[in-house]
Design a protein around this motif. Structure first.
Motif, PDB file in Angstrom:
ATOM      1  N   THR A  27       0.855  -1.187   0.000  1.00  0.00           N
ATOM      2  CA  THR A  27       0.000   0.000   0.000  1.00  0.00           C
ATOM      3  C   THR A  27       0.892   1.239   0.000  1.00  0.00           C
ATOM      4  O   THR A  27       1.811   1.358   0.815  1.00  0.00           O
ATOM      5  CB  THR A  27      -0.907   0.022   1.229  1.00  0.00           C
ATOM      6  OG1 THR A  27      -1.760  -1.128   1.204  1.00  0.00           O
ATOM      7  CG2 THR A  27      -1.770   1.284   1.253  1.00  0.00           C
ATOM      8  N   ILE A  28       0.597   2.150  -0.928  1.00  0.00           N
ATOM      9  CA  ILE A  28       1.380   3.378  -1.050  1.00  0.00           C
ATOM     10  C   ILE A  28       0.806   4.434  -0.127  1.00  0.00           C
ATOM     11  O   ILE A  28      -0.402   4.693  -0.127  1.00  0.00           O
ATOM     12  CB  ILE A  28       1.364   3.889  -2.500  1.00  0.00           C
ATOM     13  CG1 ILE A  28       1.872   2.801  -3.449  1.00  0.00           C
ATOM     14  CG2 ILE A  28       2.200   5.154  -2.642  1.00  0.00           C
ATOM     15  CD1 ILE A  28       1.625   3.115  -4.907  1.00  0.00           C
ATOM     16  N   GLY A  29       1.664   5.039   0.671  1.00  0.00           N
ATOM     17  CA  GLY A  29       1.217   6.067   1.594  1.00  0.00           C
ATOM     18  C   GLY A  29       2.191   7.223   1.662  1.00  0.00           C
ATOM     19  O   GLY A  29       3.179   7.289   0.922  1.00  0.00           O
ATOM     20  N   TRP A  30       1.934   8.123   2.572  1.00  0.00           N
ATOM     21  CA  TRP A  30       2.738   9.332   2.747  1.00  0.00           C
ATOM     22  C   TRP A  30       2.915   9.567   4.235  1.00  0.00           C
ATOM     23  O   TRP A  30       1.927   9.549   4.996  1.00  0.00           O
ATOM     24  CB  TRP A  30       2.052  10.520   2.086  1.00  0.00           C
ATOM     25  CG  TRP A  30       2.728  11.841   2.269  1.00  0.00           C
ATOM     26  CD1 TRP A  30       2.406  12.822   3.149  1.00  0.00           C
ATOM     27  CD2 TRP A  30       3.848  12.337   1.529  1.00  0.00           C
ATOM     28  NE1 TRP A  30       3.242  13.900   3.019  1.00  0.00           N
ATOM     29  CE2 TRP A  30       4.147  13.628   2.023  1.00  0.00           C
ATOM     30  CE3 TRP A  30       4.637  11.819   0.498  1.00  0.00           C
ATOM     31  CZ2 TRP A  30       5.189  14.415   1.529  1.00  0.00           C
ATOM     32  CZ3 TRP A  30       5.676  12.605   0.002  1.00  0.00           C
ATOM     33  CH2 TRP A  30       5.938  13.871   0.503  1.00  0.00           C
ATOM     34  N   ALA A  31       4.142   9.755   4.650  1.00  0.00           N
ATOM     35  CA  ALA A  31       4.439   9.995   6.061  1.00  0.00           C
ATOM     36  C   ALA A  31       5.027  11.389   6.223  1.00  0.00           C
ATOM     37  O   ALA A  31       5.981  11.753   5.525  1.00  0.00           O
ATOM     38  CB  ALA A  31       5.422   8.945   6.584  1.00  0.00           C
ATOM     39  N   VAL A  32       4.446  12.160   7.107  1.00  0.00           N
ATOM     40  CA  VAL A  32       4.949  13.509   7.379  1.00  0.00           C
ATOM     41  C   VAL A  32       6.148  13.415   8.309  1.00  0.00           C
ATOM     42  O   VAL A  32       6.137  12.668   9.293  1.00  0.00           O
ATOM     43  CB  VAL A  32       3.844  14.387   8.008  1.00  0.00           C
ATOM     44  CG1 VAL A  32       4.382  15.770   8.359  1.00  0.00           C
ATOM     45  CG2 VAL A  32       2.649  14.497   7.062  1.00  0.00           C
ATOM     46  N   CYS A  33       7.184  14.166   8.001  1.00  0.00           N
ATOM     47  CA  CYS A  33       8.386  14.161   8.835  1.00  0.00           C
ATOM     48  C   CYS A  33       8.105  14.830  10.187  1.00  0.00           C
ATOM     49  O   CYS A  33       7.263  15.724  10.267  1.00  0.00           O
ATOM     50  CB  CYS A  33       9.513  14.901   8.133  1.00  0.00           C
ATOM     51  SG  CYS A  33      10.058  14.091   6.605  1.00  0.00           S
ATOM     52  N   PRO A  34       8.767  14.341  11.233  1.00  0.00           N
ATOM     53  CA  PRO A  34       9.840  13.341  11.261  1.00  0.00           C
ATOM     54  C   PRO A  34       9.315  11.912  11.106  1.00  0.00           C
ATOM     55  O   PRO A  34       8.316  11.531  11.708  1.00  0.00           O
ATOM     56  CB  PRO A  34      10.466  13.544  12.637  1.00  0.00           C
ATOM     57  CG  PRO A  34       9.357  14.081  13.479  1.00  0.00           C
ATOM     58  CD  PRO A  34       8.511  14.910  12.570  1.00  0.00           C
ATOM     59  N   ALA A  35       9.985  11.169  10.280  1.00  0.00           N
ATOM     60  CA  ALA A  35       9.653   9.773  10.023  1.00  0.00           C
ATOM     61  C   ALA A  35      10.888   9.116   9.436  1.00  0.00           C
ATOM     62  O   ALA A  35      11.884   9.771   9.128  1.00  0.00           O
ATOM     63  CB  ALA A  35       8.472   9.666   9.056  1.00  0.00           C
ATOM     64  N   GLU A  36      10.813   7.796   9.290  1.00  0.00           N
ATOM     65  CA  GLU A  36      11.942   7.080   8.699  1.00  0.00           C
ATOM     66  C   GLU A  36      12.202   7.586   7.290  1.00  0.00           C
ATOM     67  O   GLU A  36      11.263   7.861   6.532  1.00  0.00           O
ATOM     68  CB  GLU A  36      11.644   5.575   8.679  1.00  0.00           C
ATOM     69  CG  GLU A  36      12.828   4.721   8.271  1.00  0.00           C
ATOM     70  CD  GLU A  36      12.515   3.231   8.303  1.00  0.00           C
ATOM     71  OE1 GLU A  36      13.451   2.429   8.107  1.00  0.00           O
ATOM     72  OE2 GLU A  36      11.327   2.887   8.514  1.00  0.00           O
ATOM     73  N   HIS A  37      13.462   7.728   6.937  1.00  0.00           N
ATOM     74  CA  HIS A  37      13.937   8.173   5.632  1.00  0.00           C
ATOM     75  C   HIS A  37      13.835   9.687   5.424  1.00  0.00           C
ATOM     76  O   HIS A  37      14.151  10.177   4.325  1.00  0.00           O
ATOM     77  CB  HIS A  37      13.200   7.465   4.490  1.00  0.00           C
ATOM     78  CG  HIS A  37      13.237   5.980   4.569  1.00  0.00           C
ATOM     79  ND1 HIS A  37      14.412   5.256   4.554  1.00  0.00           N
ATOM     80  CD2 HIS A  37      12.230   5.055   4.686  1.00  0.00           C
ATOM     81  CE1 HIS A  37      14.139   3.968   4.646  1.00  0.00           C
ATOM     82  NE2 HIS A  37      12.832   3.823   4.730  1.00  0.00           N
ATOM     83  N   CYS A  38      13.417  10.436   6.426  1.00  0.00           N
ATOM     84  CA  CYS A  38      13.389  11.890   6.288  1.00  0.00           C
ATOM     85  C   CYS A  38      14.809  12.452   6.311  1.00  0.00           C
ATOM     86  O   CYS A  38      15.708  11.888   6.932  1.00  0.00           O
ATOM     87  CB  CYS A  38      12.572  12.534   7.414  1.00  0.00           C
ATOM     88  SG  CYS A  38      10.787  12.340   7.207  1.00  0.00           S
ATOM     89  N   ILE A  39      15.006  13.569   5.624  1.00  0.00           N
ATOM     90  CA  ILE A  39      16.303  14.233   5.551  1.00  0.00           C
ATOM     91  C   ILE A  39      16.163  15.629   6.126  1.00  0.00           C
ATOM     92  O   ILE A  39      15.272  16.394   5.716  1.00  0.00           O
ATOM     93  CB  ILE A  39      16.813  14.303   4.097  1.00  0.00           C
ATOM     94  CG1 ILE A  39      16.972  12.891   3.528  1.00  0.00           C
ATOM     95  CG2 ILE A  39      18.120  15.079   4.009  1.00  0.00           C
ATOM     96  CD1 ILE A  39      17.301  12.871   2.049  1.00  0.00           C
ATOM     97  N   ASP A  40      17.020  15.989   7.068  1.00  0.00           N
ATOM     98  CA  ASP A  40      16.980  17.315   7.680  1.00  0.00           C
ATOM     99  C   ASP A  40      17.346  18.382   6.646  1.00  0.00           C
ATOM    100  O   ASP A  40      18.127  18.145   5.720  1.00  0.00           O
ATOM    101  CB  ASP A  40      17.944  17.397   8.856  1.00  0.00           C
ATOM    102  CG  ASP A  40      17.506  16.522  10.029  1.00  0.00           C
ATOM    103  OD1 ASP A  40      16.298  16.231  10.126  1.00  0.00           O
ATOM    104  OD2 ASP A  40      18.375  16.135  10.835  1.00  0.00           O
TER     105      ASP A  40
END
Length: 374
Positions: free
Chosen positions: A315-328
């Motif tokens: 299932t394709i989704g969207w995670a708002v940062c902070p989350a895994e794979h986020c880049i500062d």
């Protein structure tokens, strides 16, 4: 041959500005003696002024975008059927403001929701441009008096557009329009003066710009030597949607911005102007527009979740940062940082992806030295 944009428009605006200024000064000077006189002299002066006004009535003020032909598109579609407005209502708010300012606006937008399509294009098959006759409630007569009648088309990849038809991409719509579509559909023999995309149902800043169909369709404009501006609105955090107050405010700002850019000869095909407008759902006053760079960080990332343990379906989704794979975000002048602080951001995006001077050119030096692969 490269087109020169804005020269004729500047001349018209400059002449109008000078005429208005001179006219205002003359009127003020002429009124003072009349006010100082009395009796029959004052009456005669008044009658004389009335006679002059009768035979030489003052022309109505020219609308700031009068004579400007604008092609509009987006990546949310031209449907505007969802209650949350994510399928294109922002396009109609911008169209409303542009027409109110005097522009001649034609919409050729994706038939269906194409968010995240970037600059993707279709290379085979057929397109159908389906004209919309019943516009969304409240937007029916916004552009009715414009020379092109405010025509709205949805572009699908089919021989006739139905609810099941595949949609053209955002970049497809602009390329199609500029490569004969506008001429065939509304009789425009020359390219439009400007491409406007959006208002997108969410921000297009930092890394998300690479995925943006709003930006991708604007890039298609400057690829064809037509100035282009992309508009996006920031979401209200609880509902995660762009609300009507934000769309309306962004549209009003957009029309005034374009008018000022036109007057100052700053409509250009050298870059896409990417504009992001902050959330004003609860009456917030946005900060002044700021000039920013594209951020290098992420404010959200795609997420892929297996439908079941061991499943190869995700299932394709969207995670708002902070989350895994986020880049500062490393840049202090990043577009995302300014937008999230409540400011209107303006960022210049070019079609030239060449590494710029002053950045890491060690590999270039190695290639030029003739030592690579020896």
């Amino acid at each position: 041959m490269r087109r020169k944009h804005g020269i004729g428009l500047l001349a018209a605006v400059a002449v109008a500005a000078i005429a208005t200024s001179v006219g205002g000064q003359f009127g003020a000077q002429a009124a003072e003696p009349v006010a100082a006189q009395g009796g029959s002299d004052a009456a005669a002066a008044t009658l004389g002024a009335t006679a002059v006004a009768k035979h030489h009535p003052q022309k109505p003020a020219k609308k700031p975008l009068a004579g400007l032909r604008i092609l509009m598109s987006n990546d949310d579609s031209m449907q505007a059927a969802r209650a949350n407005g994510k399928d294109g209502i922002g396009l109609y708010d911008m169209r409303k403001s542009l027409c109110a300012a005097g522009a001649d606006v034609v919409v050729i937008a994706p038939w269906g929701y194409m968010s995240g399509a970037g600059g993707a294009v279709t290379n085979s098959g057929q397109f159908t441009a389906e004209q919309r006759t019943a516009l969304p409630a409240g937007y029916e007569d916004d552009c009715a008096s414009a020379p092109s009648g405010g025509a709205v088309f949805g572009l699908c990849r089919d021989t006739g557009c139905t609810p099941d038809s595949l949609s053209a991409t955002p970049a497809d719509t602009v390329k199609f329009a500029l490569h004969g579509g506008l001429k065939a559909l509304v009789g425009w023999k020359k390219a439009p003066d400007l491409v406007v995309t959006g208002i997108n149902s969410g921000p297009n800043v930092s890394a998300s710009i690479n995925d943006s169909g709003t930006v991708g369709s604007a890039i298609a404009g400057i690829d064809n030597e037509v100035p282009a501006i992309a508009f996006s609105g920031h979401v209200e955090p609880v509902s995660d949607t762009v609300t009507r107050p934000t769309y309306v405010a962004a549209a009003d700002f957009g029309a005034r911005l374009i008018a000022q850019l036109r007057a100052k000869r700053l409509l250009t095909d050298a870059y896409v102007l990417n504009v992001n407008y902050p959330d004003v759902t609860n009456g917030q006053r946005p900060g002044k527009p700021v000039w920013t760079r594209v951020g290098l960080g992420t404010f959200g990332v795609h997420a892929y979740t297996p439908t079941a343990s061991g499943s190869r379906t995700f299932t394709i989704g969207w995670a708002v940062c902070p989350a895994e794979h986020c880049i500062d975000e490393p840049r202090r002048d990043a577009d995302s940082t300014a937008l999230f602080a409540g400011k209107i951001t303006l960022t210049a995006l070019t079609r030239d992806r060449t590494l710029q001077t002053g950045e890491d050119h060690r590999l270039r030096a190695l290639v030029k030295s003739g030592q690579l692969m020896r």
